[in-house]
Enzyme design. Structure first.
Site, PDB file in Angstrom:
ATOM      1  CB  THR A 151      -0.928   0.047   1.238  1.00  0.00           C
ATOM      2  OG1 THR A 151      -0.111   0.183   2.415  1.00  0.00           O
ATOM      3  CG2 THR A 151      -1.772  -1.220   1.378  1.00  0.00           C
ATOM      4  CG  HIS A 152       0.419   4.297   1.317  1.00  0.00           C
ATOM      5  ND1 HIS A 152      -0.405   5.387   1.236  1.00  0.00           N
ATOM      6  CD2 HIS A 152      -0.142   3.464   2.230  1.00  0.00           C
ATOM      7  CE1 HIS A 152      -1.429   5.236   2.081  1.00  0.00           C
ATOM      8  NE2 HIS A 152      -1.295   4.061   2.683  1.00  0.00           N
ATOM      9  CB  SER A 205      19.205   1.879 -25.616  1.00  0.00           C
ATOM     10  OG  SER A 205      20.087   2.970 -25.820  1.00  0.00           O
ATOM     11  CE  LYS A 252      18.073   1.848 -20.908  1.00  0.00           C
ATOM     12  NZ  LYS A 252      17.438   2.072 -19.606  1.00  0.00           N
ATOM     13  CG  ASN A 302      14.740   0.609 -22.506  1.00  0.00           C
ATOM     14  OD1 ASN A 302      15.268   0.460 -21.407  1.00  0.00           O
ATOM     15  ND2 ASN A 302      15.282   1.316 -23.484  1.00  0.00           N
ATOM     16  CD  GLU A 319       8.903   3.025 -20.663  1.00  0.00           C
ATOM     17  OE1 GLU A 319       9.540   3.701 -19.858  1.00  0.00           O
ATOM     18  OE2 GLU A 319       9.397   2.607 -21.724  1.00  0.00           O
TER      19      GLU A 319
END
Ligand code: ARG
Length: 482
Positions: A157-158, A279, A285, A287, A292
């Protein structure tokens, strides 16, 4: 640009080319072509049955429309870009091919009820399609959950460690959200599936039309009840925009977790290479761009919802040209939802789960603190007092840079004499998770029942969609291939 329009009689001057280009909706509403032509077949049949137009003309109209439908189906219909909309395209094409009889098709209707009818027919397919895509993703999530009912991870939580949960439990949380999304879509279907055809411009018709008949022929549950409402109502499109925005909110939240969890800091999951990108400068990388972009595209579906809300705000009854702006935004939301669901489902299905990393993470953040308090409650300590005692244990651990599990029973006893040696087994993360057997809890048994419930609900949803698809196939066969 030609100035061929459906309304030239009253005008002495030709419309400015800029005006025609500005007011044209063809680039957006050409997707309605099939529905428009099919709706016209039903309208023409009804006009014949009601003796409003001669049968011979009706037969020509229907044959001509069927030709057009065949062309649309094989993607060979030649749209005339200079005509203002899909309705003009089909009517002019029809008249060009069958002659004067084509001029009788528009008896007792207006483009206002025509476009509302076309759009509702189109949206039925959109709603079904989105529901089915959601069901595919649900299937992927449930399959992954089934494999992970015992996989312990920190529950948050949070974004702070809270209590141990299973990864399967976490995935099932997403499943139930998506199930409500399907439910909402299917619920909107009954408000969507009514026929505005025959409402005409706004006030109904002086001809003895039979709206029940056209509604039935087009697979609608029945006609709408007020012509003025019918030509001005776009609630159904707004409801879809909301459903789409909420689906994307849900996908965005899932994406956010995938992004976080595939980071080095978490390392809980690895997204398959097929759904990752690299990348151009950093060779190492990998990604999570797909996740996203799903998160990013949520901006547009939220924006589209706002567009629809604003578009309908303050419109005086009945039809106003503003309404033409509805289709572009709804279709954009549909395309986004479709694309994102089609990526999310295989991304989940191929996701690798790092159970060791998840388990290792549970040793941090005092996930078993609540359970130590619960242990004291089993020894007769009131919960509020137990909470205080464990708070002090945690404070001590933080000062000593230790976990609760590192403390010996003797050390624990200093905080409460009631603590005995069985405390160790009681507060292991596995047993903390396994003991949460309450309905809807994270214990493996509870999660297994959740999977059962979700599958039963999903089966019902699939059945609804299949039955509706079958019903529509029959509707179109009866109308077009008797
Ligand atoms: N293209 C219009 C729309 O999408 C069709 C209806 C036009 N009706 C009218 N009265 N101008 O709304």
């Amino acid at each position: 640009m030609s100035n061929k329009v459906l309304w030239s009689g009253r005008f002495s001057g030709a419309p400015d080319e800029g005006t025609l280009a500005f007011t044209s909706s063809l680039s957006v509403d050409s997707v309605l072509a099939w529905y428009d032509a099919v709706g016209s077949v039903a309208h023409a049949k009804m006009l014949v049955e009601q003796k409003i137009i001669p049968r011979a003309d009706g037969d020509k109209i229907i044959a001509g429309l069927k030709d057009i439908i065949a062309q649309i189906e094989e993607d060979s219909f030649d749209f005339n870009e200079t005509l203002e909309d899909v309705h003009s395209n089909i009517e002019f094409d029809l008249t060009e091919h069958i002659g004067e009889a084509g001029g009788r098709l528009h008896t007792a209707r207006s483009r206002n009820d025509q476009v509302a009818t076309d759009f509702r027919m189109f949206m039925r397919d959109v709603v079904m399609d989105s529901a089915e895509s959601l069901l595919v993703l649900q299937g992927a999530l449930i399959a992954k959950a089934r494999l992970n009912v015992d996989t312990v991870m920190p529950g948050f939580t949070h974004v702070q460690h809270a209590q141990p949960v299973s990864f399967g439990f976490h995935l099932m949380a997403h499943v139930f959200k998506l199930q409500r999304d399907v439910d909402r879509l299917l619920d909107s279907y009954k408000r969507l599936n009514v026929s505005p055809l025959g409402s005409a411009a706004l006030a109904g018709s002086t001809y003895p039309i039979d709206r029940q008949m056209t509604a039935r022929m087009l697979g609608f549950d029945g006609p709408t009840h007020n012509a003025m409402d019918s030509v001005s109502d776009r609630d159904f499109a707004l409801e879809y925009s909301f459903c789409a925005a909420l689906i994307m909110d849900h996908l965005s939240a899932m994406s956010e977790e995938l992004v976080l969890w595939s980071s080095q800091e978490f390392g809980f999951v690895e997204i398959a290479d097929a759904y990752s990108t690299g990348s151009s400068i950093m060779p190492q990388k990998k990604n999570p761009d797909v996740a996203e972009l799903i998160r990013g595209r949520t901006a547009s579906t939220t924006g589209n919802l706002m567009t629809m809300l604003m578009l309908l705000k303050g419109l005086p009854l009945s039809y106003n040209r503003d309404l033409q702006e509805d289709k572009g935004t709804v279709i954009a939301s549909y395309e986004t939802v479709t694309a994102c669901l089609s990526m999310m489902a295989p991304m989940i299905a191929t996701l690798s789960v790092n159970k060791e990393r998840m388990l290792a993470a549970t040793s941090q953040g005092f996930l078993n603190a609540t359970d130590l308090a619960d242990y004291l409650v089993t020894k007769g300590v009131p919960f509020r007092q137990a909470h205080e005692i464990v708070g002090k244990v945690v404070r001590h651990c933080i000062d000593q840079n230790k976990r609760i599990d590192d403390l010996s029973v003797a050390e624990l006893k200093k905080f409460s004499a009631k603590i005995g040696k069985e405390v160790k087994g009681f507060i292991s993360v596995q047993s903390c998770m396994n003991r949460r057997t309450s309905y809807g809890g994270t214990s493996p048994a509870s999660v297994n029942s959740q999977i059962e419930v979700a599958e039963e609900v999903a089966n019902g949803q699939v059945e609804f969609c299949d039955a509706e698809r079958d019903r529509m196939v029959k509707v179109w066969n009866d109308l077009l291939r008797p």
